[in-house]
Design an enzyme around this catalytic site. Structure first.
Site, PDB file in Angstrom:
ATOM      1  NE  ARG A 100      -4.135  -1.880   1.999  1.00 49.74           N
ATOM      2  CZ  ARG A 100      -4.084  -2.750   3.022  1.00 49.74           C
ATOM      3  NH1 ARG A 100      -3.200  -2.589   4.006  1.00 49.74           N
ATOM      4  NH2 ARG A 100      -4.879  -3.810   3.049  1.00 49.74           N
ATOM      5  CE  LYS A 122      -3.175  12.867 -14.135  1.00 53.04           C
ATOM      6  NZ  LYS A 122      -3.757  13.356 -15.419  1.00 53.04           N
ATOM      7  CD  GLU A 164       3.518  15.955 -22.378  1.00 53.78           C
ATOM      8  OE1 GLU A 164       2.680  16.842 -22.164  1.00 53.78           O
ATOM      9  OE2 GLU A 164       3.254  14.737 -22.312  1.00 53.78           O
ATOM     10  CE  LYS A 206       2.822  16.801 -14.129  1.00 51.20           C
ATOM     11  NZ  LYS A 206       3.130  15.546 -14.863  1.00 51.20           N
ATOM     12  CD  GLU A 217     -10.160  15.269  -5.572  1.00 52.25           C
ATOM     13  OE1 GLU A 217      -9.595  15.628  -4.544  1.00 52.25           O
ATOM     14  OE2 GLU A 217     -10.594  14.113  -5.743  1.00 52.25           O
ATOM     15  NE  ARG A 221      -2.029  16.100 -12.294  1.00 57.06           N
ATOM     16  CZ  ARG A 221      -1.235  15.308 -11.569  1.00 57.06           C
ATOM     17  NH1 ARG A 221      -1.443  15.154 -10.261  1.00 57.06           N
ATOM     18  NH2 ARG A 221      -0.217  14.677 -12.134  1.00 57.06           N
ATOM     19  CG  ASN A 225      -5.213  15.135 -19.982  1.00 57.18           C
ATOM     20  OD1 ASN A 225      -6.056  14.573 -20.640  1.00 57.18           O
ATOM     21  ND2 ASN A 225      -4.209  14.488 -19.452  1.00 57.18           N
ATOM     22  CG  HIS A 228      -2.352  14.673 -22.889  1.00 55.17           C
ATOM     23  ND1 HIS A 228      -1.729  15.892 -22.998  1.00 55.17           N
ATOM     24  CD2 HIS A 228      -1.413  13.813 -22.461  1.00 55.17           C
ATOM     25  CE1 HIS A 228      -0.455  15.758 -22.633  1.00 55.17           C
ATOM     26  NE2 HIS A 228      -0.219  14.514 -22.309  1.00 55.17           N
ATOM     27  CG  HIS A 232      -3.753   9.887 -23.965  1.00 54.90           C
ATOM     28  ND1 HIS A 232      -4.172  10.095 -22.666  1.00 54.90           N
ATOM     29  CD2 HIS A 232      -2.403   9.943 -23.931  1.00 54.90           C
ATOM     30  CE1 HIS A 232      -3.111  10.235 -21.886  1.00 54.90           C
ATOM     31  NE2 HIS A 232      -2.035  10.158 -22.631  1.00 54.90           N
ATOM     32  CG  HIS A 242       3.045  10.813 -24.316  1.00 56.17           C
ATOM     33  ND1 HIS A 242       1.697  10.537 -24.237  1.00 56.17           N
ATOM     34  CD2 HIS A 242       3.250  11.904 -23.551  1.00 56.17           C
ATOM     35  CE1 HIS A 242       1.115  11.422 -23.455  1.00 56.17           C
ATOM     36  NE2 HIS A 242       2.021  12.276 -23.035  1.00 56.17           N
TER      37      HIS A 242
HETATM   38  N1  LIG Z   1       2.845  10.452 -15.360  1.00 55.79           N
HETATM   39  C1  LIG Z   1       2.903  11.587 -16.040  1.00 55.79           C
HETATM   40  O1  LIG Z   1       2.603  12.697 -15.542  1.00 55.79           O
HETATM   41  C2  LIG Z   1       3.368  11.539 -17.465  1.00 55.79           C
HETATM   42  C3  LIG Z   1       3.664  12.731 -18.128  1.00 55.79           C
HETATM   43  C4  LIG Z   1       4.103  12.661 -19.458  1.00 55.79           C
HETATM   44  C5  LIG Z   1       4.268  11.431 -20.075  1.00 55.79           C
HETATM   45  N2  LIG Z   1       3.964  10.306 -19.377  1.00 55.79           N
HETATM   46  C6  LIG Z   1       4.143   8.991 -20.017  1.00 55.79           C
HETATM   47  O2  LIG Z   1       5.530   8.848 -20.323  1.00 55.79           O
HETATM   48  C7  LIG Z   1       5.675   8.055 -21.503  1.00 55.79           C
HETATM   49  C8  LIG Z   1       6.546   8.815 -22.486  1.00 55.79           C
HETATM   50  O3  LIG Z   1       7.801   9.011 -21.842  1.00 55.79           O
HETATM   51  P1  LIG Z   1       9.148   9.189 -22.703  1.00 55.79           P
HETATM   52  O4  LIG Z   1       8.888  10.217 -23.741  1.00 55.79           O
HETATM   53  O5  LIG Z   1      10.238   9.338 -21.763  1.00 55.79           O
HETATM   54  O6  LIG Z   1       9.215   7.803 -23.507  1.00 55.79           O
HETATM   55  P2  LIG Z   1       9.767   6.363 -23.118  1.00 55.79           P
HETATM   56  O7  LIG Z   1       9.751   6.134 -21.651  1.00 55.79           O
HETATM   57  O8  LIG Z   1       9.005   5.406 -23.986  1.00 55.79           O
HETATM   58  O9  LIG Z   1      11.307   6.406 -23.600  1.00 55.79           O
HETATM   59  C9  LIG Z   1      11.561   6.601 -24.980  1.00 55.79           C
HETATM   60  C10 LIG Z   1      12.739   5.734 -25.409  1.00 55.79           C
HETATM   61  O10 LIG Z   1      13.968   6.288 -24.897  1.00 55.79           O
HETATM   62  C11 LIG Z   1      14.747   5.259 -24.264  1.00 55.79           C
HETATM   63  N3  LIG Z   1      15.605   5.931 -23.272  1.00 55.79           N
HETATM   64  C12 LIG Z   1      15.275   6.311 -22.014  1.00 55.79           C
HETATM   65  N4  LIG Z   1      16.293   7.006 -21.459  1.00 55.79           N
HETATM   66  C13 LIG Z   1      17.293   7.050 -22.388  1.00 55.79           C
HETATM   67  C14 LIG Z   1      18.584   7.640 -22.426  1.00 55.79           C
HETATM   68  N5  LIG Z   1      19.053   8.358 -21.395  1.00 55.79           N
HETATM   69  N6  LIG Z   1      19.338   7.487 -23.555  1.00 55.79           N
HETATM   70  C15 LIG Z   1      18.846   6.794 -24.618  1.00 55.79           C
HETATM   71  N7  LIG Z   1      17.617   6.219 -24.654  1.00 55.79           N
HETATM   72  C16 LIG Z   1      16.862   6.366 -23.543  1.00 55.79           C
HETATM   73  C17 LIG Z   1      13.706   4.305 -23.733  1.00 55.79           C
HETATM   74  O11 LIG Z   1      14.255   3.031 -23.506  1.00 55.79           O
HETATM   75  C18 LIG Z   1      12.681   4.310 -24.878  1.00 55.79           C
HETATM   76  O12 LIG Z   1      13.094   3.423 -25.891  1.00 55.79           O
HETATM   77  C19 LIG Z   1       4.268   7.770 -22.013  1.00 55.79           C
HETATM   78  O13 LIG Z   1       3.856   6.502 -21.586  1.00 55.79           O
HETATM   79  C20 LIG Z   1       3.429   8.844 -21.333  1.00 55.79           C
HETATM   80  O14 LIG Z   1       2.086   8.388 -21.148  1.00 55.79           O
HETATM   81  C21 LIG Z   1       3.536  10.323 -18.099  1.00 55.79           C
HETATM   82  O1  LIG Z   2       0.204  15.224 -14.896  1.00 60.25           O
HETATM   83  C1  LIG Z   2      -0.887  15.370 -15.511  1.00 60.25           C
HETATM   84  O2  LIG Z   2      -1.985  15.597 -14.963  1.00 60.25           O
HETATM   85  C2  LIG Z   2      -0.902  15.213 -16.979  1.00 60.25           C
HETATM   86  O3  LIG Z   2      -1.969  15.172 -17.606  1.00 60.25           O
HETATM   87  C3  LIG Z   2       0.430  15.111 -17.657  1.00 60.25           C
HETATM   88  C4  LIG Z   2       0.362  14.464 -19.049  1.00 60.25           C
HETATM   89  O4  LIG Z   2       1.390  15.042 -19.847  1.00 60.25           O
HETATM   90  C5  LIG Z   2       0.638  12.966 -18.993  1.00 60.25           C
HETATM   91  O5  LIG Z   2       0.709  12.432 -20.302  1.00 60.25           O
HETATM   92  C6  LIG Z   2      -0.367  12.162 -18.150  1.00 60.25           C
HETATM   93  O6  LIG Z   2       0.086  10.837 -17.993  1.00 60.25           O
HETATM   94  C7  LIG Z   2      -1.722  12.065 -18.833  1.00 60.25           C
HETATM   95  O7  LIG Z   2      -2.605  11.678 -17.846  1.00 60.25           O
HETATM   96  P1  LIG Z   2      -3.987  10.930 -18.119  1.00 60.25           P
HETATM   97  O8  LIG Z   2      -4.756  11.217 -16.870  1.00 60.25           O
HETATM   98  O9  LIG Z   2      -4.583  11.543 -19.366  1.00 60.25           O
HETATM   99  O10 LIG Z   2      -3.704   9.481 -18.319  1.00 60.25           O
HETATM  100 ZN   LIG Z   3       1.636  13.812 -21.663  1.00 57.62          ZN
END
Ligand SMILES: NC(=O)c1ccc[n+]([C@@H]2O[C@H](COP(=O)([O-])OP(=O)(O)OC[C@H]3O[C@@H](n4cnc5c(N)ncnc54)[C@H](O)[C@@H]3O)[C@@H](O)[C@H]2O)c1
Ligand SMILES: O=C(O)C(=O)C[C@@H](O)[C@H](O)[C@H](O)COP(=O)(O)O
Ligand SMILES: [Zn+2]
Length: 339
Positions: A100, A122, A164, A206, A217, A221, A225, A228, A232, A242
């Site tokens: 948890r 997230k 982004e 951010k 909510e 926030r 998005n 997106h 998405h 992405h």
């Molecule tokens: N949680 C959030 O708030 C949030 C925000 C934005 C994006 N995301 C998520 O993040 C993902 C996109 O992230 P991303 O753009 O980092 O893509 P990714 O994690 O898919 O990485 C892209 C590629 O780069 C490679 N890589 C990573 N670090 C490296 C380095 N230092 N040198 C060379 N290669 C490297 C990875 O192995 C992969 O092949 C999506 O799934 C998106 O939904 C989440």
């Molecule tokens: O942090 C957030 O809130 C965002 O929406 C950041 C986005 O860039 C990111 O891709 C996030 O994972 C999208 O969230 P989701 O709720 O649409 O899945």
């Molecule tokens: Zn995003």
């Protein structure tokens, strides 16, 4: 550069720089790291997974649980996640659910994960073509953005981050938007000072949104998005990174805003030009079945409440509104970016 942001679990430390003191975060640490990356905590137990979008799966999540169980992790353990946004999303989900909740330190290794994914809590895995269908909100204890990781990023992955970054300027900060327009060449050359500025300012923007509406909510926030809803819907169907999908989404949703009488046409074209200047797509060429699937995926947008999707629409640079949009109306935004 360092700052802190507050949230329901306390305070998160955010560090941006080059060559960071990972050892300071090594106490009772275990590491989840992407294949091919150098482990910054070589003495700690580690699980190595292949990076990229495919790691956001229930199978990978089970592998992380198995690893944590086998190394005897408990609530005093810190999971240090080293990788891109996809791996960090998986790590957040795992850390937020194992026993948890155990401590999580994010070490983003792509520019996109530095400017966005590492911060805000997230975590999720994908469900078929549906992005982030299953997940949690769970804040890390620390975020270590070491710009050295950027040096090895493939060009396409590197540039994808700017969708982004542009999002923050377009929706929330006109001054940052103008700074971006003036600094595209420095950013594309990966100049350290410009990069540090872009990462730091993105994370401050951010963090202020997350502090105001951590669990998305309060209708605040949603702004993070922008791009997106459409992004998405096309990302996995069309095999886009992405950031590439978000770039297309920002353009599509800007046109939708203009159609609704908000954004001026000249501004839509200016935003489109900025996105293009980072080498990002502003249109896609789906087949008929892919377009149909993209329309279907709009229904799984987590901003949907019943018959409406609560979309954040940019009304002028640096300003946005939350608009109730029927999925079929949101689908019309697709036509602006399909050629
Ligand atoms: N949680 C959030 O708030 C949030 C925000 C934005 C994006 N995301 C998520 O993040 C993902 C996109 O992230 P991303 O753009 O980092 O893509 P990714 O994690 O898919 O990485 C892209 C590629 O780069 C490679 N890589 C990573 N670090 C490296 C380095 N230092 N040198 C060379 N290669 C490297 C990875 O192995 C992969 O092949 C999506 O799934 C998106 O939904 C989440
Ligand atoms: O942090 C957030 O809130 C965002 O929406 C950041 C986005 O860039 C990111 O891709 C996030 O994972 C999208 O969230 P989701 O709720 O649409 O899945
Ligand atoms: Zn995003």
């Amino acid at each position: 550069m360092r700052f802190y942001y507050r949230h329901s679990r306390g305070v998160t430390e955010v560090v941006v720089g080059k060559g960071l003191p990972y050892g300071d975060y090594a106490e009772r640490a275990v590491v989840l790291i992407e294949e091919g990356l150098e482990n910054p905590l070589p003495g700690a137990p580690a699980l190595v997974l292949k990076g990229g979008e495919g790691v956001k799966s229930l199978d990978a999540l089970t592998q992380v649980y198995k690893f944590l169980y086998e190394v005897g992790a408990d609530r005093s353990t810190t999971l240090v996640a080293v990788g891109g946004g996809a791996l960090l999303d998986l790590a957040t989900f795992a850390a937020g659910t194992f026993m948890r909740g155990i401590r999580l330190v994010q070490v983003p290794t792509t520019l996109l994960s530095m400017v966005d994914a590492a911060l805000g809590g997230k975590g999720a895995v994908d469900w078929g073509h549906v992005k982030n269908l299953v997940g949690v909100f769970y804040q890390p204890s620390a975020i270590l953005c070491d710009l050295r990781w950027v040096e090895t990023l493939p060009e396409r992955v590197y540039r994808s981050a700017f969708a982004e970054v542009v999002k923050y300027g377009v929706a929330l900060d006109g001054e940052f938007y103008n700074w971006l327009r003036e600094n595209v060449p420095r950013l594309l050359r990966r100049e350290e000072e410009a990069l540090e500025q872009a990462v730091y300012r993105s994370l401050r923007i951010k963090a202020s949104v997350v502090e105001a509406d951590e669990f998305e909510e309060r209708g605040i926030r949603n702004v993070l998005n922008v791009g997106h809803t459409v992004g998405h819907a096309v990302e996995r169907v069309l095999g886009l990174l992405h950031g590439e999908a978000v770039a297309v989404g920002i353009v599509a949703e800007a046109y939708l805003s203009a159609e609704m009488g908000y954004l001026k046409d000249g501004v839509v074209e200016e935003i489109k030009a900025l996105i293009s200047s980072f080498g990002l797509p502003t249109a896609v060429k789906p087949g008929d079945s892919e377009l149909e699937e993209a329309r279907r995926l709009l229904l799984y947008d987590k901003k949907r409440r019943g018959d409406y999707i609560y979309m954040p629409l940019v009304v002028r640079v640096g300003r946005w509104v939350l608009e109730r949009v029927r999925p079929e109306e949101a689908a019309k935004a697709l036509r602006y970016v399909v050629y």
